[in-house]
Enzyme design. Structure first.
Site, mmCIF file in Angstrom:
data_model
loop_
_atom_site.group_PDB
_atom_site.id
_atom_site.type_symbol
_atom_site.label_atom_id
_atom_site.label_comp_id
_atom_site.label_asym_id
_atom_site.label_seq_id
_atom_site.Cartn_x
_atom_site.Cartn_y
_atom_site.Cartn_z
ATOM 1 N N GLY A 58 9.725 3.559 -9.895
ATOM 2 C CA GLY A 58 10.405 3.434 -11.050
ATOM 3 C C GLY A 58 10.020 2.397 -12.109
ATOM 4 N N PRO A 82 0.892 -1.114 -0.110
ATOM 5 C CG PRO A 82 -0.247 -0.908 2.101
ATOM 6 C CD PRO A 82 0.699 -2.052 1.295
ATOM 7 C CB THR A 97 3.102 -5.732 2.285
ATOM 8 O OG1 THR A 97 2.932 -4.425 1.666
ATOM 9 C CG2 THR A 97 3.196 -6.595 1.099
ATOM 10 C CG ASP A 118 15.667 -6.773 -8.443
ATOM 11 O OD1 ASP A 118 16.488 -6.641 -9.279
ATOM 12 O OD2 ASP A 118 15.154 -7.682 -8.057
ATOM 13 C CD GLU A 120 9.951 -6.711 0.424
ATOM 14 O OE1 GLU A 120 8.946 -6.971 0.769
ATOM 15 O OE2 GLU A 120 10.662 -5.873 1.239
ATOM 16 N N GLY A 138 6.150 -1.571 -6.744
ATOM 17 C CA GLY A 138 7.000 -1.218 -7.615
ATOM 18 C C GLY A 138 8.182 -2.431 -7.536
ATOM 19 C CG ASP A 139 11.688 -2.183 -10.237
ATOM 20 O OD1 ASP A 139 11.020 -3.007 -11.069
ATOM 21 O OD2 ASP A 139 11.761 -0.856 -10.808
ATOM 22 N N GLY A 140 10.588 -2.998 -5.700
ATOM 23 C CA GLY A 140 11.027 -3.331 -4.241
ATOM 24 C C GLY A 140 10.069 -4.555 -3.966
#
Ligand SMILES: Nc1ncnc2c1ncn2[C@@H]1O[C@H](COP(=O)(O)OP(=O)(O)OP(=O)(O)O)[C@@H](O)[C@H]1O
Length: 354
Positions: A148, A50, A83, A332, A115, A109-111
């Site tokens: 990104g 979120p 999350t 990443d 995960e 996103g990429d993060g």
């Protein structure tokens, strides 16, 4: 989850199943039955961060959920899992795969994607469904809604959730490679996009602190990383061969995919379906080189520069020539500590919706 050095346990993941049960009439038995019990519907878990893109992901997701439900119709059970903090997406994914779900979809996103991908593995091995083992595979899906969203760029996917839902409902999948990074203690970490070392990794570390400024965070991160930066002599070992020395390395980037830093095409020859990693080494870049050559880095035309080297590898070990410590490593866009590290490819490790 670690907060200021205190380990705060996150609750065991649970899936809010927004199931749409279809009740039908069976004339042979004169009874009503649950259609899902006759035709097995897929279980799709949507892992939503979120807080992605400064909270935009959470807001977009709320608007998206009714569309998602109508688009999937009765084809699958939609499980929504929000999350609660860093690393939670990894736990949710592992638990979902063990329960035998058909797909885990990273919303963020990429993060968040990073995960989720790490949740597909445990101690370097794929996580398997409790009751079905290797017979069952869980697919990876992506709804890119980050700052990104660099991984999505390799496939020319936009930050458009409706387009992403179309991809998932169409159901076309391909086997993609995953990169791994092993640390000094032998612990294994996975990456899907780009892992990088030194200046770019330091810039990424600082960019993470400026995410509230949107895509400008990468500019602020780079400016901050330049402060006190010195190019370093590194040694690399490719595919278990001899050690080779690269002097004055500014950044060494290991691409499973092409983009990082909010749209920089740093490893333009990388392809997550190629079964190898593409390594780009920038040597002896000065601050003004970035000013003069930045457009080339964004377009991916920097490989023709004489101080830029390209290697295709299955494994690469990277160390400082003279160990001083403090050479940043990220994957990443997530800070992963410091050199030395070994990077490898896990070919065709995950099935992904394309
Ligand atoms: N509930 C939460 N509260 C705070 N942070 C969270 C929460 N859930 C996940 N996170 C963390 O937020 C970080 C950033 O999320 P994400 O990558 O989705 O968005 P982004 O950083 O805006 O996008 P990008 O990485 O594409 O630039 C993740 O690394 C994750 O650990």
């Amino acid at each position: 989850m670690v907060l200021y050095g205190i380990v705060v346990p996150l609750p065991k993941p649970s899936f809010t199943r927004s199931e749409q049960t279809i009740i039908s009439f069976d004339p042979s038995t004169d009874r009503m039955y649950d259609a899902a019990s006759r035709r097995r519907r897929g279980d799709y878990v949507f892992v939503v961060n979120p807080m992605g893109a400064n909270g935009r992901t959470g807001k977009e997701w709320k608007k998206l959920l009714p569309y998602l439900r109508s688009r999937f119709g009765g084809d699958c059970n939609i499980c929504e899992s929000i999350t609660l903090g860093p690393s939670h997406a990894m736990d949710i994914t592992r638990e979902a795969i063990r329960e035998g779900v058909d797909a885990v979809i990273a919303v963020g996103g990429d993060g968040t994607l990073h995960e989720v991908v790490n949740g597909f593995f445990w101690e370097g091995k794929p996580v398997l469904a409790h009751d079905q083992g290797a017979k069952h595979s869980t697919a990876l899906g992506i709804i890119p809604l980050g700052t990104g969203s660099d991984f999505a760029r390799t496939f020319c996917w936009k930050n458009d959730p409706h387009e992403a839902i179309e991809r998932i409902t169409t159901g076309l999948k391909t086997q993609i490679d995953v990169g791994t990074i092993s640390g000094e203690r032998g612990d294994l970490h996975c990456f899907l996009n780009v892992a990088d070392i030194h200046l770019s990794a330091k810039a990424g570390y600082y960019a993470g602190r400026y995410k509230r400024f949107g895509n400008l965070c990468y500019v602020f991160g780079a400016l901050r990383a330049f402060m006190g930066h010195r190019n370093q002599d590194l040694k690399i070992k490719v595919d278990g061969g001899e050690w080779e020395v690269y002097s004055d390395v500014t950044a060494l980037c290991i691409g499973n995919a092409k983009y990082f830093g909010g749209g920089m095409k740093i490893t333009p020859t990388a392809d997550p379906c190629s079964r190898n990693l593409e390594v780009v080494i920038l040597q002896n870049f000065k601050w003004y080189d970035f000013v003069l050559k930045l457009h080339k880095l964004y377009r991916g035309t920097h490989l023709s520069e004489e101080n830029v080297h390209l290697r295709s590898v299955h494994t690469i070990e990277v160390e400082e020539l003279v160990s001083q410590g403090g050479i940043y490593v990220q994957s990443d866009g997530e800070h992963l500590g410091f050199l030395p590290r070994k990077f490898s490819v896990l070919p065709a490790a995950i099935e992904m919706f394309i």
